[in-house]
Write a protein that holds these residues in place. Structure first.
Motif, PDB file in Angstrom:
ATOM      1  N   LYS A 176      -6.319  -5.483  -0.818  1.00 18.52           N
ATOM      2  CA  LYS A 176      -7.389  -4.554  -1.181  1.00 18.52           C
ATOM      3  C   LYS A 176      -8.688  -4.974  -0.517  1.00 18.52           C
ATOM      4  O   LYS A 176      -9.067  -6.150  -0.521  1.00 18.52           O
ATOM      5  N   SER A 223       0.836  -1.184   0.000  1.00 15.06           N
ATOM      6  CA  SER A 223       0.000   0.000   0.000  1.00 15.06           C
ATOM      7  C   SER A 223       0.874   1.237   0.000  1.00 15.06           C
ATOM      8  O   SER A 223       2.029   1.193   0.439  1.00 15.06           O
ATOM      9  N   TYR A 236      -3.362   0.054  -3.385  1.00 17.53           N
ATOM     10  CA  TYR A 236      -3.277  -1.192  -2.631  1.00 17.53           C
ATOM     11  C   TYR A 236      -2.936  -2.351  -3.564  1.00 17.53           C
ATOM     12  O   TYR A 236      -3.417  -2.413  -4.694  1.00 17.53           O
TER      13      TYR A 236
END
Length: 127
Positions: free
Chosen positions: A65, A49, A60
């Protein structure tokens, strides 16, 4: 010289949550994009990230995610990574890293681009 210190790691059960923090000292974070990376034993370091210096953009990896959310508070010189629904694939040493930049809207997840690194925080997921 910017110094970064991660905190908030630990042991959690699958499905649990942790919040990592990356505290900076030495100078402000206003002109630093921040990335979070992790490295599991025997594996390459993975960028998971990042957040731009302004906080306006974040990215991400697919692996995190929807479960991890990056944020920053430049007034507190701190970047956060709340991690939810931790899974057995998540255990690793987690590092935050900074890239000095005047382009405050971009962020980076390539470890080769980062200028400063923290020492890491260990995250374990086990029942």
């Amino acid at each position: 010289q910017l110094q970064l210190v991660e905190s908030g790691g630990g042991l959690v059960q699958p499905g649990g949550s942790l919040r990592l923090s990356c505290a900076a000292s030495g100078k402000g974070l206003d002109y630093n994009a921040i990335g979070w990376f992790r490295q599991a034993p025997g594996k390459e370091r993975e960028g998971i990230s990042c957040i731009s210096a302004s906080g306006s953009n974040a990215n991400y990896a697919d692996s995190v995610k929807g479960r991890f959310t990056i944020s920053r508070d430049n007034a507190k010189n701190t970047v956060y990574l709340p991690m939810n629904n931790l899974m057995p694939v998540d255990p690793a040493v987690y590092y935050c890293a900074a890239k000095s930049t005047f382009v405050r809207t971009l962020c980076y997840v390539s470890s080769l681009l980062m200028d400063y690194w923290g020492t890491g925080a260990l995250v374990n997921v086990s029942s």
